[in-house]
Design a protein around this motif. Structure first.
Motif, PDB file in Angstrom:
ATOM      1  N   HIS A 104     156.682  71.310  50.388  1.00 39.45           N
ATOM      2  CA  HIS A 104     156.077  70.675  49.185  1.00 39.45           C
ATOM      3  C   HIS A 104     156.738  69.203  49.155  1.00 39.45           C
ATOM      4  O   HIS A 104     158.224  69.005  49.240  1.00 39.45           O
ATOM      5  CB  HIS A 104     155.964  71.368  48.164  1.00 39.45           C
ATOM      6  CG  HIS A 104     154.960  72.416  48.173  1.00 39.45           C
ATOM      7  ND1 HIS A 104     155.066  73.734  47.717  1.00 39.45           N
ATOM      8  CD2 HIS A 104     153.452  72.215  48.456  1.00 39.45           C
ATOM      9  CE1 HIS A 104     153.975  74.130  47.943  1.00 39.45           C
ATOM     10  NE2 HIS A 104     153.143  73.634  48.330  1.00 39.45           N
ATOM     11  N   ARG A 105     155.956  68.453  48.971  1.00 35.99           N
ATOM     12  CA  ARG A 105     156.539  66.965  48.704  1.00 35.99           C
ATOM     13  C   ARG A 105     157.518  66.722  47.459  1.00 35.99           C
ATOM     14  O   ARG A 105     158.511  65.940  47.647  1.00 35.99           O
ATOM     15  CB  ARG A 105     155.490  65.876  48.875  1.00 35.99           C
ATOM     16  CG  ARG A 105     156.113  64.475  48.695  1.00 35.99           C
ATOM     17  CD  ARG A 105     154.771  63.471  48.524  1.00 35.99           C
ATOM     18  NE  ARG A 105     154.066  63.577  49.816  1.00 35.99           N
ATOM     19  CZ  ARG A 105     154.379  62.902  51.213  1.00 35.99           C
ATOM     20  NH1 ARG A 105     155.387  62.250  51.165  1.00 35.99           N
ATOM     21  NH2 ARG A 105     153.759  62.931  52.202  1.00 35.99           N
ATOM     22  N   ASP A 106     157.299  67.580  46.530  1.00 34.94           N
ATOM     23  CA  ASP A 106     158.088  67.565  45.459  1.00 34.94           C
ATOM     24  C   ASP A 106     158.759  68.977  45.131  1.00 34.94           C
ATOM     25  O   ASP A 106     159.668  69.169  44.042  1.00 34.94           O
ATOM     26  CB  ASP A 106     157.009  67.608  44.213  1.00 34.94           C
ATOM     27  CG  ASP A 106     156.154  68.837  44.069  1.00 34.94           C
ATOM     28  OD1 ASP A 106     156.288  69.764  45.077  1.00 34.94           O
ATOM     29  OD2 ASP A 106     155.407  69.248  43.246  1.00 34.94           O
ATOM     30  N   ALA A 107     159.246  69.594  46.499  1.00 30.29           N
ATOM     31  CA  ALA A 107     160.262  70.470  46.236  1.00 30.29           C
ATOM     32  C   ALA A 107     161.634  70.263  46.245  1.00 30.29           C
ATOM     33  O   ALA A 107     162.296  70.990  45.478  1.00 30.29           O
ATOM     34  CB  ALA A 107     159.900  71.333  47.561  1.00 30.29           C
ATOM     35  N   ILE A 108     161.997  69.046  46.593  1.00 28.82           N
ATOM     36  CA  ILE A 108     163.303  68.656  46.660  1.00 28.82           C
ATOM     37  C   ILE A 108     163.552  67.212  45.974  1.00 28.82           C
ATOM     38  O   ILE A 108     162.898  66.354  46.587  1.00 28.82           O
ATOM     39  CB  ILE A 108     164.183  68.822  47.915  1.00 28.82           C
ATOM     40  CG1 ILE A 108     164.275  70.195  48.284  1.00 28.82           C
ATOM     41  CG2 ILE A 108     165.586  68.147  47.800  1.00 28.82           C
ATOM     42  CD1 ILE A 108     164.558  70.393  49.853  1.00 28.82           C
ATOM     43  N   ALA A 109     164.412  67.043  44.930  1.00 28.40           N
ATOM     44  CA  ALA A 109     164.466  65.654  44.260  1.00 28.40           C
ATOM     45  C   ALA A 109     165.619  65.033  45.182  1.00 28.40           C
ATOM     46  O   ALA A 109     166.701  65.539  45.602  1.00 28.40           O
ATOM     47  CB  ALA A 109     164.824  65.687  42.816  1.00 28.40           C
ATOM     48  N   PRO A 110     165.529  63.690  45.266  1.00 29.86           N
ATOM     49  CA  PRO A 110     166.673  63.002  45.760  1.00 29.86           C
ATOM     50  C   PRO A 110     167.944  63.274  45.297  1.00 29.86           C
ATOM     51  O   PRO A 110     167.971  63.362  43.883  1.00 29.86           O
ATOM     52  CB  PRO A 110     166.337  61.377  45.519  1.00 29.86           C
ATOM     53  CG  PRO A 110     164.868  61.384  45.250  1.00 29.86           C
ATOM     54  CD  PRO A 110     164.387  62.843  44.513  1.00 29.86           C
ATOM     55  N   GLY A 111     168.794  63.424  46.152  1.00 26.87           N
ATOM     56  CA  GLY A 111     170.283  63.963  45.648  1.00 26.87           C
ATOM     57  C   GLY A 111     170.477  65.251  45.364  1.00 26.87           C
ATOM     58  O   GLY A 111     171.723  65.563  45.205  1.00 26.87           O
ATOM     59  N   GLU A 112     169.494  66.037  45.440  1.00 23.67           N
ATOM     60  CA  GLU A 112     169.828  67.540  45.314  1.00 23.67           C
ATOM     61  C   GLU A 112     170.646  68.037  46.295  1.00 23.67           C
ATOM     62  O   GLU A 112     170.400  67.708  47.694  1.00 23.67           O
ATOM     63  CB  GLU A 112     168.445  68.472  45.126  1.00 23.67           C
ATOM     64  CG  GLU A 112     167.899  68.128  43.631  1.00 23.67           C
ATOM     65  CD  GLU A 112     166.746  69.027  43.286  1.00 23.67           C
ATOM     66  OE1 GLU A 112     166.737  69.671  42.224  1.00 23.67           O
ATOM     67  OE2 GLU A 112     165.826  69.039  43.970  1.00 23.67           O
ATOM     68  N   LYS A 113     171.510  68.907  46.157  1.00 20.28           N
ATOM     69  CA  LYS A 113     172.315  69.891  47.158  1.00 20.28           C
ATOM     70  C   LYS A 113     171.489  70.913  47.504  1.00 20.28           C
ATOM     71  O   LYS A 113     171.312  71.899  46.686  1.00 20.28           O
ATOM     72  CB  LYS A 113     173.752  70.180  46.614  1.00 20.28           C
ATOM     73  CG  LYS A 113     174.662  68.886  46.419  1.00 20.28           C
ATOM     74  CD  LYS A 113     175.882  69.225  45.903  1.00 20.28           C
ATOM     75  CE  LYS A 113     176.658  68.077  45.373  1.00 20.28           C
ATOM     76  NZ  LYS A 113     176.726  67.003  46.229  1.00 20.28           N
ATOM     77  N   VAL A 114     171.458  71.082  48.893  1.00 25.91           N
ATOM     78  CA  VAL A 114     170.702  72.321  49.472  1.00 25.91           C
ATOM     79  C   VAL A 114     171.224  72.963  50.478  1.00 25.91           C
ATOM     80  O   VAL A 114     171.821  72.305  51.470  1.00 25.91           O
ATOM     81  CB  VAL A 114     169.232  71.611  49.981  1.00 25.91           C
ATOM     82  CG1 VAL A 114     168.411  72.466  50.546  1.00 25.91           C
ATOM     83  CG2 VAL A 114     168.603  70.694  48.926  1.00 25.91           C
TER      84      VAL A 114
END
Length: 175
Positions: A104-114
């Motif tokens: 999903h395009r909104d699943a991860i925000a910029p800068g989030e650690k995954v």
């Protein structure tokens, strides 16, 4: 108990010469499953991890447990056409041809650690595609974690070459 002892090997599946490593036996053994999740989580216990991304389908099981332990959100990475909302997709190489995965395009925000999670790393095609998706969304791939490594197929090395630290718990030679 060795984790390898909790993993069933099925010869000649899905074709002759392949030794299929089946984690359903590990998942069904409460102590082995708990130990595998604890060992995958251990390097990041106490760290700020925002999301755990799991690759369809066994990565959902393991990734969900890892996300719970880390108090992180869980993000499914699925085969093309399975997610209901706006997606980003990537094609990746299979042994014979190409396939696509999406997020999903909104699943991860910029800068989030995954942290990326799946049951097994073989050639690394799917995992490298997943890393590309996470990075396209602006996520930082802290590591990729797998219960099983098939080092002869080189996937963990390919992820390392792409700048992704890899954690695996059990290695099996061959395919």
């Amino acid at each position: 108990m060795q984790l390898a002892d909790a993993i069933r090997t099925i010869p000649d599946h899905p074709k002759p010469g392949i030794m299929f490593r089946d984690i359903t036996t590990l998942l069904g053994d409460a102590r082995a499953f708990r130990r595998a999740v604890d060992e995958l989580v251990q390097p990041w216990a106490g760290s700020k991890i925002d999301k755990v991304a799991g690759i369809e389908a066994r990565g959902f099981i393991v990734g969900g447990a890892v996300a719970h332990q880390l108090s992180a959100g869980f993000v499914p990475i699925r085969k093309k056409g399975k997610l209901p909302h706006d997606t980003v997709s990537v094609a990746y190489s299979l042994e014979y041809g190409l396939d696509e995965i999406e997020i999903h395009r909104d699943a991860i925000a910029p800068g989030e650690k995954v942290i990326l999670v799946d049951d097994l790393i073989a050639t690394g095609g799917t995992a490298l595609g997943a890393v590309e998706l996470i990075r396209r969304l602006g996520g930082e791939v802290v590591a990729a974690c797998f219960i099983i490594d098939l080092p002869d197929l080189g996937g963990a090395a390919r992820l390392g070459d792409a700048g992704v630290p890899v954690r695996t718990l059990v290695s099996f030679s061959g395919h």
